[in-house]
Design a protein around this motif. Structure first.
Motif, PDB file in Angstrom:
ATOM      1  N   VAL A  56       0.824  -1.207   0.000  1.00  9.19           N
ATOM      2  CA  VAL A  56       0.000   0.000   0.000  1.00  9.19           C
ATOM      3  C   VAL A  56       0.864   1.266   0.000  1.00  9.19           C
ATOM      4  O   VAL A  56       0.529   2.248  -0.663  1.00  9.19           O
ATOM      5  N   PHE A  57       1.987   1.250   0.711  1.00  7.19           N
ATOM      6  CA  PHE A  57       2.906   2.396   0.669  1.00  7.19           C
ATOM      7  C   PHE A  57       3.383   2.617  -0.768  1.00  7.19           C
ATOM      8  O   PHE A  57       3.507   3.754  -1.224  1.00  7.19           O
ATOM      9  N   ILE A 367      -2.581   0.657   6.402  1.00 10.70           N
ATOM     10  CA  ILE A 367      -1.808   1.719   7.049  1.00 10.70           C
ATOM     11  C   ILE A 367      -2.384   2.031   8.430  1.00 10.70           C
ATOM     12  O   ILE A 367      -1.633   2.195   9.402  1.00 10.70           O
ATOM     13  N   VAL A 368      -3.711   2.096   8.517  1.00 13.07           N
ATOM     14  CA  VAL A 368      -4.312   2.419   9.813  1.00 13.07           C
ATOM     15  C   VAL A 368      -4.050   1.317  10.844  1.00 13.07           C
ATOM     16  O   VAL A 368      -4.020   1.577  12.049  1.00 13.07           O
ATOM     17  N   LEU A 369      -3.814   0.098  10.384  1.00 13.79           N
ATOM     18  CA  LEU A 369      -3.453  -0.979  11.321  1.00 13.79           C
ATOM     19  C   LEU A 369      -2.159  -0.649  12.067  1.00 13.79           C
ATOM     20  O   LEU A 369      -1.957  -1.075  13.201  1.00 13.79           O
ATOM     21  N   GLY A 370      -1.287   0.118  11.424  1.00 16.66           N
ATOM     22  CA  GLY A 370      -0.025   0.508  12.056  1.00 16.66           C
ATOM     23  C   GLY A 370      -0.120   1.763  12.895  1.00 16.66           C
ATOM     24  O   GLY A 370       0.841   2.141  13.564  1.00 16.66           O
ATOM     25  N   GLY A 371      -1.275   2.442  12.856  1.00 15.23           N
ATOM     26  CA  GLY A 371      -1.476   3.583  13.737  1.00 15.23           C
ATOM     27  C   GLY A 371      -1.660   4.927  13.064  1.00 15.23           C
ATOM     28  O   GLY A 371      -1.681   5.956  13.748  1.00 15.23           O
ATOM     29  N   GLY A 372      -1.790   4.981  11.739  1.00 10.21           N
ATOM     30  CA  GLY A 372      -1.970   6.272  11.074  1.00 10.21           C
ATOM     31  C   GLY A 372      -2.545   6.068   9.693  1.00 10.21           C
ATOM     32  O   GLY A 372      -3.143   5.042   9.413  1.00 10.21           O
TER      33      GLY A 372
END
Length: 385
Positions: A56-57, A367-372
């Motif tokens: 995704v990045f 990405i939100v799984l990692g906190g942002g």
């Protein structure tokens, strides 16, 4: 002529504040010369050795690169992997890091419109603030224990760009501030007044530092950030952002039973009662949050044990459509698999930014799984005025 390292570092480090040298932080919609993005790696924060997040990045970096140059920062262990995934026209540089949140660990870039003949240092029109960093709380609730590599990222980026550096001892992450470029800064009390950041700094002192370093005249404090945004203690970039001077997007829910409702209502109350630095009342656009979304057991099981904050199955994810990136001519926005809210968010953003292309990034849940989210992993470098 060769310049030794000590002389070079002295020449590139500016004393005093950015305002002292005529610099200020421009709005995110100011033209960019480049976007900086980190490369996810740590297996205790990115599931399955970060393979999903890296996909995704890569999608985010490729999307932004259609509109402006992109540099991705990867560790020595991951440089070859990052280079193989990313399009050839995206620059990949080797920078050690503890985690990949370039919004928070990279420099906050500032600009000035004119050069003074009396100025002896930092002739560049673009410089950077190197804030202090403690991984979102240090020993008192930080996201991970060792952040020694992250402390050097901003300095390294500014060295690469040959840009003057303003060191700052105050702990602050880039995601905790949002500016309109005309003197107004948005932030949250939940984050900047948290005892785990700058416990010796009263509110008025923090405001003074923001004014001196960002060039703002007024700071507007929302009480809280997004519900569930415990990793950052309520960063503003998940809750509210400027569309243009006098216009903001606010994370919203109509569900009065949702804990987010009270936070959104509090923020709405502040914004409706305040004016910006130019005396304008705010036009407030509500942007409904998705879900709610929760961390699954399968996702949590993909994480390895380490010194990062544990991810507990059933935890509500801090998912917000406000966490988008304004590129040159495009809005790079997260999509979470909630079709109704995804489509609605894209529509609202298209009305808010009629002259921009809306680029939807699927699977932003990774990405939100990692906190942002997208805004958290990006850092804009403004073009020289």
């Amino acid at each position: 002529m060769n310049i030794d390292l000590e002389e070079r570092m002295s020449r590139m480090e500016l004393t005093g504040s950015p305002v002292d040298h005529g610099y200020y932080m421009p709005a995110e919609w100011t033209p960019h010369s480049r976007c900086w993005i980190g490369w996810p790696e740590r297996p205790d924060n990115w599931r399955d050795n970060a393979v999903h997040a890296q996909r995704v990045f890569t999608r985010v970096a490729a999307a932004i690169s259609r509109f402006e140059p992109v540099t991705v920062c990867a560790s020595s262990a991951q440089w070859k992997n990052a280079r193989s995934h990313l399009p050839e026209h995206i620059r990949v540089v080797e920078i050690s890091m503890n985690d990949s949140w370039l919004r928070d660990t990279g420099p906050t870039f500032v600009i000035r419109n004119s050069l003074s003949d009396k100025e002896k240092l930092g002739r560049s029109k673009v410089a950077g603030i190197d804030w202090n960093f403690n991984a979102y709380g240090g020993e008192d609730g930080g996201a991970y224990e060792d952040f020694s590599l992250d402390l050097l990222i901003a300095h390294k980026v500014l060295e690469i760009e040959n840009a003057p550096r303003f060191p700052q001892s105050m702990i602050l992450e880039g995601g905790s501030i949002h500016v309109d470029g005309e003197g107004t800064c948005l932030t949250t009390e939940e984050c900047l007044l948290n005892k785990n950041r700058n416990p010796g700094f009263p509110k008025v002192q923090i405001e003074d530092e923001l004014k001196a370093y960002l060039g703002v005249k007024k700071v507007i404090w929302l009480p809280h950030g997004l519900f569930g945004d415990d990793d950052t203690n309520g960063h503003i970039d998940n809750m509210c952002c400027f569309v243009r001077p006098g216009v903001v997007l606010l994370s919203w829910t109509d569900d009065k039973l949702d804990p987010q409702y009270k936070r959104s209502l509090e923020a709405l109350s502040v914004l409706t009662s305040e004016v910006d630095a130019k005396g304008r009342k705010f036009d407030i656009i509500k942007l409904h949050v998705p879900g709610p979304l929760y961390l699954t057991e399968h996702e949590a099981n993909g994480l390895q044990q380490g010194d990062a904050k544990p991810r507990i199955p059933g935890t509500r994810l801090a998912a917000s459509y406000v966490n988008f990136y304004i590129a040159n001519g495009a809005i790079i926005t997260p999509q979470f698999g909630d079709k109704k809210r995804d489509d609605e968010a894209a529509h609202v953003l298209s009305l808010a930014f009629p002259d921009y292309e809306i680029v939807r990034i699927e699977d932003a849940r990774e990405i939100v799984l990692g906190g942002g989210n997208i805004h958290c992993i990006t850092q804009q470098q403004p073009a020289s005025p």
